[in-house]
Design a protein around this motif. Structure first.
Motif: not given
Lengths: 165, 63
Positions: A31-53
């Motif tokens: 599903s393209p819509d679900d895929g888009e949501d998942i990608c957004s969630n992934i990048m948000m998690k990356v952004m949040k986790g980046l300081p601690g990477f």
């Protein structure tokens, strides 16, 4: 990591890794819509986790891939209550740091070239394109038992070429 | 082994390693495959597969 460095890092990550994230999610989620949501969630998690990477613990690619993979697993786990488990769901790994390295992929590429055409085709279709052996047999107009033999031979030859990955 | 293979190919969807990508792209759809001599030996004139018995009377496996 300071805010400025964080922003620069995020910019770099978006440029270099966002296409990879999108490509990976598209290969797993129809599903393209679900895929888009998942990608957004992934990048948000990356952004949040980046300081601690911590680059000493894992490469950036491995870390981002782990977040992406877990996001896809979570997506399918939520769907499991309503639908059958999709064959595209990634399997959990005990030690992904060992597995997810570029040279392992290159080693696999060299080993695949040494297989027969049939063995290579069955291995790629089964493990990369997630076709079942029965579907491969149907596509090849061969018996299921023949395809299973080719598959088993392919695995043996791969093992003899590169042993344990 | 199979699990490792699945994980590596899963990672390839993300990493798009060029060497492996070339191998994957060159891999076409299965079709027009001919049976090997060993496999042909298992098919009799009627087209029915039969067990190929070795001297020991065991099914002869390729592996």
């Amino acid at each position: 990591m300071k805010t400025n460095e964080n922003d620069l890092m995020m910019e770099r990550i978006y440029k270099e890794y966002y296409p990879k994230v999108v490509g990976y999610v598209r290969s797993k989620v129809s599903s393209p819509d679900d895929g888009e949501d998942i990608c957004s969630n992934i990048m948000m998690k990356v952004m949040k986790g980046l300081p601690g990477f911590d680059p000493a613990k894992a490469s950036l690619a491995t870390w981002i891939f782990a977040i992406a993979r877990n996001a896809v697993i979570d997506y399918y786990r939520q769907r499991k209550a309503y639908e059958e488990l999709d064959e595209n769901i990634p399997c959990a790994s005990d030690d992904f740091e060992t597995i997810f390295k570029e040279d392992a992929l290159e080693e696999l590429a060299h080993a695949l070239r040494k297989l027969s055409e049939q063995e290579r085709t069955v291995i790629v279709l089964h493990y990369y394109r997630n076709m079942t052996l029965k579907d491969i047999a149907s596509s090849a107009n061969m018996s299921y038992s023949n395809i299973k033999k080719i598959h088993a031979r392919g695995l043996l030859h791969l093992k003899s070429e590169i042993g344990q990955f | 082994m199979e699990k490792r293979l699945r994980e590596l190919f899963d990672y390839q969807h993300f990493a798009k390693n060029k060497l492996l990508d070339d191998v994957i792209k060159e891999t076409g759809e299965p079709g027009g495959w001919v049976l090997s001599d060993d496999d042909m030996a298992m098919v009799n004139a009627a087209g029915e597969p039969e067990a190929h018995r070795s001297k020991k009377g065991l099914i002869d496996e390729d592996e």
